[in-house]
Design a protein around this motif. Structure first.
Motif, mmCIF file in Angstrom:
data_model
loop_
_atom_site.group_PDB
_atom_site.id
_atom_site.type_symbol
_atom_site.label_atom_id
_atom_site.label_comp_id
_atom_site.label_asym_id
_atom_site.label_seq_id
_atom_site.Cartn_x
_atom_site.Cartn_y
_atom_site.Cartn_z
ATOM 1 N N MET A 60 13.653 14.367 1.847
ATOM 2 C CA MET A 60 14.740 14.932 2.627
ATOM 3 C C MET A 60 14.250 16.214 3.300
ATOM 4 O O MET A 60 13.589 17.032 2.677
ATOM 5 N N ILE A 61 14.583 16.359 4.548
ATOM 6 C CA ILE A 61 14.161 17.533 5.317
ATOM 7 C C ILE A 61 15.157 18.659 5.075
ATOM 8 O O ILE A 61 16.372 18.476 5.123
ATOM 9 N N ASP A 62 14.624 19.849 4.823
ATOM 10 C CA ASP A 62 15.423 21.046 4.581
ATOM 11 C C ASP A 62 16.286 21.342 5.816
ATOM 12 O O ASP A 62 15.771 21.403 6.933
ATOM 13 N N PRO A 63 17.611 21.547 5.647
ATOM 14 C CA PRO A 63 18.475 21.844 6.800
ATOM 15 C C PRO A 63 18.070 23.125 7.534
ATOM 16 O O PRO A 63 18.234 23.215 8.748
ATOM 17 N N ASP A 64 17.546 24.115 6.803
ATOM 18 C CA ASP A 64 17.080 25.335 7.466
ATOM 19 C C ASP A 64 15.938 25.035 8.421
ATOM 20 O O ASP A 64 15.820 25.653 9.480
ATOM 21 N N LEU A 65 15.111 24.085 8.029
ATOM 22 C CA LEU A 65 13.986 23.690 8.871
ATOM 23 C C LEU A 65 14.482 22.994 10.138
ATOM 24 O O LEU A 65 13.996 23.263 11.237
ATOM 25 N N LYS A 66 15.476 22.147 9.989
ATOM 26 C CA LYS A 66 16.030 21.453 11.152
ATOM 27 C C LYS A 66 16.641 22.435 12.141
ATOM 28 O O LYS A 66 16.582 22.220 13.356
ATOM 29 N N ASP A 67 17.210 23.527 11.629
ATOM 30 C CA ASP A 67 17.808 24.531 12.511
ATOM 31 C C ASP A 67 16.752 25.276 13.336
ATOM 32 O O ASP A 67 17.076 25.836 14.384
ATOM 33 N N LEU A 68 15.520 25.289 12.884
ATOM 34 C CA LEU A 68 14.441 25.934 13.638
ATOM 35 C C LEU A 68 13.921 25.058 14.772
ATOM 36 O O LEU A 68 13.352 25.558 15.733
ATOM 37 N N TRP A 69 14.091 23.770 14.666
ATOM 38 C CA TRP A 69 13.478 22.862 15.627
ATOM 39 C C TRP A 69 14.031 23.007 17.037
ATOM 40 O O TRP A 69 13.287 22.898 18.010
ATOM 41 N N THR A 70 15.330 23.237 17.173
ATOM 42 C CA THR A 70 15.899 23.365 18.519
ATOM 43 C C THR A 70 15.361 24.590 19.249
ATOM 44 O O THR A 70 14.846 24.461 20.360
ATOM 45 N N PRO A 71 15.443 25.799 18.667
ATOM 46 C CA PRO A 71 14.880 26.944 19.398
ATOM 47 C C PRO A 71 13.357 26.853 19.542
ATOM 48 O O PRO A 71 12.808 27.275 20.559
ATOM 49 N N ALA A 72 12.684 26.294 18.554
ATOM 50 C CA ALA A 72 11.228 26.147 18.662
ATOM 51 C C ALA A 72 10.874 25.204 19.810
ATOM 52 O O ALA A 72 9.952 25.470 20.583
ATOM 53 N N GLY A 73 11.611 24.117 19.933
ATOM 54 C CA GLY A 73 11.374 23.179 21.030
ATOM 55 C C GLY A 73 11.660 23.792 22.384
ATOM 56 O O GLY A 73 10.938 23.555 23.356
ATOM 57 N N LEU A 74 12.697 24.598 22.451
ATOM 58 C CA LEU A 74 13.056 25.266 23.701
ATOM 59 C C LEU A 74 11.969 26.253 24.126
ATOM 60 O O LEU A 74 11.497 26.229 25.265
ATOM 61 N N ILE A 75 11.541 27.098 23.197
ATOM 62 C CA ILE A 75 10.494 28.078 23.515
ATOM 63 C C ILE A 75 9.179 27.357 23.813
ATOM 64 O O ILE A 75 8.447 27.746 24.727
ATOM 65 N N LEU A 76 8.883 26.310 23.060
ATOM 66 C CA LEU A 76 7.665 25.538 23.312
ATOM 67 C C LEU A 76 7.692 24.922 24.712
ATOM 68 O O LEU A 76 6.670 24.898 25.409
ATOM 69 N N GLY A 77 8.845 24.464 25.141
ATOM 70 C CA GLY A 77 8.973 23.925 26.495
ATOM 71 C C GLY A 77 8.683 24.979 27.554
ATOM 72 O O GLY A 77 7.964 24.723 28.535
ATOM 73 N N PHE A 78 9.225 26.188 27.368
ATOM 74 C CA PHE A 78 8.919 27.284 28.291
ATOM 75 C C PHE A 78 7.429 27.617 28.269
ATOM 76 O O PHE A 78 6.815 27.870 29.304
ATOM 77 N N GLN A 79 6.856 27.623 27.094
ATOM 78 C CA GLN A 79 5.451 27.971 26.936
ATOM 79 C C GLN A 79 4.546 26.944 27.621
ATOM 80 O O GLN A 79 3.584 27.305 28.301
ATOM 81 N N VAL A 80 4.840 25.678 27.435
ATOM 82 C CA VAL A 80 4.047 24.621 28.060
ATOM 83 C C VAL A 80 4.175 24.701 29.585
ATOM 84 O O VAL A 80 3.184 24.554 30.314
#
Length: 136
Positions: free
Chosen positions: A1-21
């Motif tokens: 099972m994936i930690d819910p706190d970890l799932k909450d990081l994925w959206t902002p991480a994906g957004l910033i990663l998109g800007f970075q790329v």
């Protein structure tokens, strides 16, 4: 099972990663144009900071925690470090183009003094952040 706190990081991480790329893609296109004009294309140190930030997001926030190799605390640290590197890259590129001091003519060098200042400050902040985070 994936930690819910970890799932909450994925959206902002994906957004910033998109800007970075996207920013990195623009830099590659810019250097490709420079090369097409017969000048020397190069990746500047701020671009390497961006690559480190992308690795923090991809490996530290997503892949390693999902594989179970690291926990959510490491993912939070990697998210913060990746965000710091994203900001440092933007500030470093401004330093590379020598936009902080317009009193003298710009030099065409690989690693101008303004960018060096930003990279050193970013490294010190990343070190301080990592130290403080490890003490929590």
């Amino acid at each position: 099972m994936i930690d819910p706190d970890l799932k909450d990081l994925w959206t902002p991480a994906g957004l910033i990663l998109g800007f970075q790329v996207t920013l990195f893609k623009w830099r590659l296109e810019r250097e490709s144009e420079v090369g097409d004009k017969g000048d020397i294309p190069w990746l500047v140190p701020s671009d390497y900071i961006s690559i480190l930030g992308m690795f923090c997001f991809v490996f530290g926030v997503v892949l390693l925690p999902v594989s179970g190799a690291v926990g959510s605390k490491f993912a939070r640290w990697a998210f913060g470090l990746g965000t710091l590197f994203f900001i440092a890259q933007a500030l470093g590129l401004a330093g590379h183009y020598q936009l902080y001091n317009r009193t003298k003519k710009r030099e065409v060098v690989w690693f101008p003094a303004q960018e060096k200042v930003v990279v050193v400050i970013a490294a010190l902040v990343a070190l301080f952040y990592s130290l403080v985070f490890s003490l929590r």
